[in-house]
Design a protein around this motif. Structure first.
Motif, short mmCIF file in Angstrom:
data_model
loop_
_atom_site.label_atom_id
_atom_site.label_comp_id
_atom_site.label_asym_id
_atom_site.label_seq_id
_atom_site.Cartn_x
_atom_site.Cartn_y
_atom_site.Cartn_z
N GLY A 36 0.82 -1.21 0.00
CA GLY A 36 0.00 0.00 0.00
C GLY A 36 0.85 1.25 0.00
N GLY A 37 1.93 1.24 0.79
CA GLY A 37 2.83 2.39 0.79
C GLY A 37 3.48 2.60 -0.56
N ARG A 38 3.86 1.49 -1.21
CA ARG A 38 4.45 1.63 -2.54
C ARG A 38 3.45 2.17 -3.54
NH1 ARG A 38 7.73 -4.16 -2.93
NH2 ARG A 38 9.36 -3.65 -1.40
N ARG A 39 2.19 1.69 -3.44
CA ARG A 39 1.17 2.19 -4.37
C ARG A 39 0.93 3.68 -4.16
NH1 ARG A 39 -1.38 -2.88 -3.41
NH2 ARG A 39 -2.67 -1.93 -1.77
N ILE A 40 0.88 4.10 -2.90
CA ILE A 40 0.67 5.53 -2.63
C ILE A 40 1.83 6.35 -3.19
CG2 ILE A 40 0.51 7.25 -0.79
CD1 ILE A 40 -0.98 5.18 0.87
N GLY A 41 3.06 5.85 -2.96
CA GLY A 41 4.21 6.56 -3.50
C GLY A 41 4.19 6.64 -5.01
N SER A 42 3.78 5.54 -5.68
CA SER A 42 3.70 5.54 -7.14
C SER A 42 2.64 6.51 -7.63
CB SER A 42 3.40 4.13 -7.65
OG SER A 42 4.40 3.21 -7.26
N HIS A 43 1.49 6.54 -6.94
CA HIS A 43 0.42 7.44 -7.35
C HIS A 43 0.83 8.90 -7.16
CE1 HIS A 43 -2.78 4.06 -6.68
NE2 HIS A 43 -2.07 3.91 -7.78
N VAL A 44 1.51 9.18 -6.06
CA VAL A 44 1.98 10.55 -5.83
C VAL A 44 2.95 10.97 -6.93
CG1 VAL A 44 3.32 12.03 -4.29
CG2 VAL A 44 1.58 10.49 -3.36
N LEU A 45 3.87 10.06 -7.29
CA LEU A 45 4.83 10.37 -8.34
C LEU A 45 4.13 10.60 -9.68
CD1 LEU A 45 7.76 10.64 -9.33
CD2 LEU A 45 7.79 8.16 -9.66
N LEU A 46 3.12 9.76 -9.99
CA LEU A 46 2.38 9.93 -11.24
C LEU A 46 1.63 11.26 -11.26
CD1 LEU A 46 0.97 6.32 -11.80
CD2 LEU A 46 2.79 7.46 -13.08
N VAL A 47 1.05 11.64 -10.13
CA VAL A 47 0.33 12.92 -10.07
C VAL A 47 1.29 14.08 -10.30
CG1 VAL A 47 -0.92 14.47 -8.52
CG2 VAL A 47 -1.54 12.06 -8.62
N ILE A 48 2.48 14.01 -9.67
CA ILE A 48 3.47 15.07 -9.84
C ILE A 48 3.90 15.17 -11.31
CG2 ILE A 48 5.82 15.81 -9.25
CD1 ILE A 48 5.37 14.61 -6.48
N MET A 49 4.15 14.01 -11.94
CA MET A 49 4.56 14.02 -13.34
C MET A 49 3.44 14.54 -14.24
SD MET A 49 7.67 13.08 -13.35
CE MET A 49 7.90 12.81 -15.10
N ALA A 50 2.19 14.16 -13.93
CA ALA A 50 1.07 14.65 -14.73
C ALA A 50 0.95 16.17 -14.63
CB ALA A 50 -0.23 13.99 -14.27
N ILE A 51 1.11 16.70 -13.42
CA ILE A 51 1.05 18.16 -13.24
C ILE A 51 2.19 18.82 -14.01
CG2 ILE A 51 1.27 20.02 -11.54
CD1 ILE A 51 -0.13 18.20 -9.53
N TYR A 52 3.37 18.19 -13.96
CA TYR A 52 4.54 18.76 -14.63
C TYR A 52 4.31 18.90 -16.13
CZ TYR A 52 9.36 19.09 -16.32
OH TYR A 52 10.51 19.49 -16.98
N PHE A 53 3.61 17.94 -16.73
CA PHE A 53 3.40 17.97 -18.18
C PHE A 53 2.13 18.74 -18.56
CE2 PHE A 53 6.16 14.19 -17.91
CZ PHE A 53 7.10 14.54 -18.86
#
Length: 314
Positions: A36-53
């Protein structure tokens, strides 16, 4: 008294089973928490990358709906007067005789003609490297693969000198011909062809009497469709976004692509030449220039999705 040892053994086994089950539950809970912690970290990273683009595209969309004054006075990421977008479009038709639309047409010509030609070359070369055996194949492919590491800007000056010897400078061919070579597309097609086209299928077609061209056209090309679309899009986007090559080989304003043309307007606005400030036209023109690429990716993504599952079922 003889029953006691048996009862004791049964109780011990029951306790052991219970302890084992408890340990398993604890292990599952620990793994679930870690996952669950890994999934949360992955989702946070994906959200940051989506905002960046997404943020630059959103800013460009908002800026295209503003006048020159609003660009510097209103919030950067929100609208001021959306109706100003239509005034900006009208300005693109009027400014310098509507030369922006000529630039946009040039970009379509360069991108799609060079992209189509580069795709044809990449498909034929990749298929040849993957399915034919000839002397020097490994060495030639190694040279092509090594050329991927060469920056395109490093080739502009040699390309300019070569084209000038044949009188091609300041012509559309000066942009189209160098763009026909796509080493990465050749590499991608070779790798994809090796997995997507079985040798047994080609042998069966030859046994049935099909020639090499008919085999390639009717059997190989349909199997390579996802990779062909991918190479086509990469080639089109690469040529559409190319800036340094047309800047070096084109001087006629009527032959410029939209990237170099907007850069000229940007230079004029920065210099304030003659009081000419066309920031609103630059942002609107830049937004319009990315719309065809966005639509191409959206409408052709189903070919990529179809190619992702290729080879998953034998």
């Amino acid at each position: 008294m003889a029953v006691l040892p048996a009862a004791t053994d049964a109780n011990t086994r029951a306790m052991t089973v219970a302890d084992t089950r408890a340990l398993r539950r604890q292990e599952r809970a620990r793994r679930s928490g870690t996952a669950g912690g890994r999934r949360i970290g992955s989702h946070v990273l994906l959200v940051i990358m989506a905002i960046y683009f997404v943020v630059p595209i959103w800013w460009l969309f908002v800026a295209a709906t503003k006048s020159t004054g609003s660009l510097f006075s209103s919030p950067a990421l929100w609208f001021d007067d959306p109706l100003a977008f239509f005034a900006n479009i009208a300005g693109l038709f009027e400014h310098q005789g509507g030369i922006y639309w000529r630039w946009l047409g040039n970009s379509f010509l360069y991108a799609f003609s060079a992209g189509l030609g580069a795709t044809i070359v990449a498909v034929l070369a990749g298929y040849g490297f993957a399915k034919y055996r000839f002397r020097g194949r490994t060495a030639v492919f190694g040279m092509i693969l090594g050329s991927v590491m060469v920056p395109l800007t490093a080739l502009v000056i040699p390309t300019f000198m070569l084209l000038s010897q044949y009188g091609l400078i300041n012509t559309p061919w000066a942009v189209i011909l160098p763009s026909l070579l796509n080493p990465f597309g050749v590499y991608l097609m070779r790798v994809y062809t090796q997995d997507a086209v079985p040798d047994e299928l080609l042998e069966a077609a030859r046994i049935d009497g099909a020639g090499e061209w008919r085999t390639f056209r009717t059997i190989v090309v349909p199997l390579l469709r996802p990779a062909i679309v991918t190479v086509l899009l990469l080639s089109v986007v690469g040529t559409w976004n190319n800036f340094f090559l047309p800047l070096a080989v084109l001087t006629n304003p009527d032959l410029l692509p939209v990237t170099v043309g907007l850069n000229r307007w940007l230079a004029l606005s920065n210099a304030g030449a003659g009081g000419e400030q066309v920031w609103n036209l630059i942002t609107s023109g830049a937004f319009i220039s990315v719309v065809p690429l966005l639509l191409s990716f959206l409408f052709l993504q189903r070919y990529w999705q179809g190619g992702l599952t290729l080879g998953s079922v034998k």
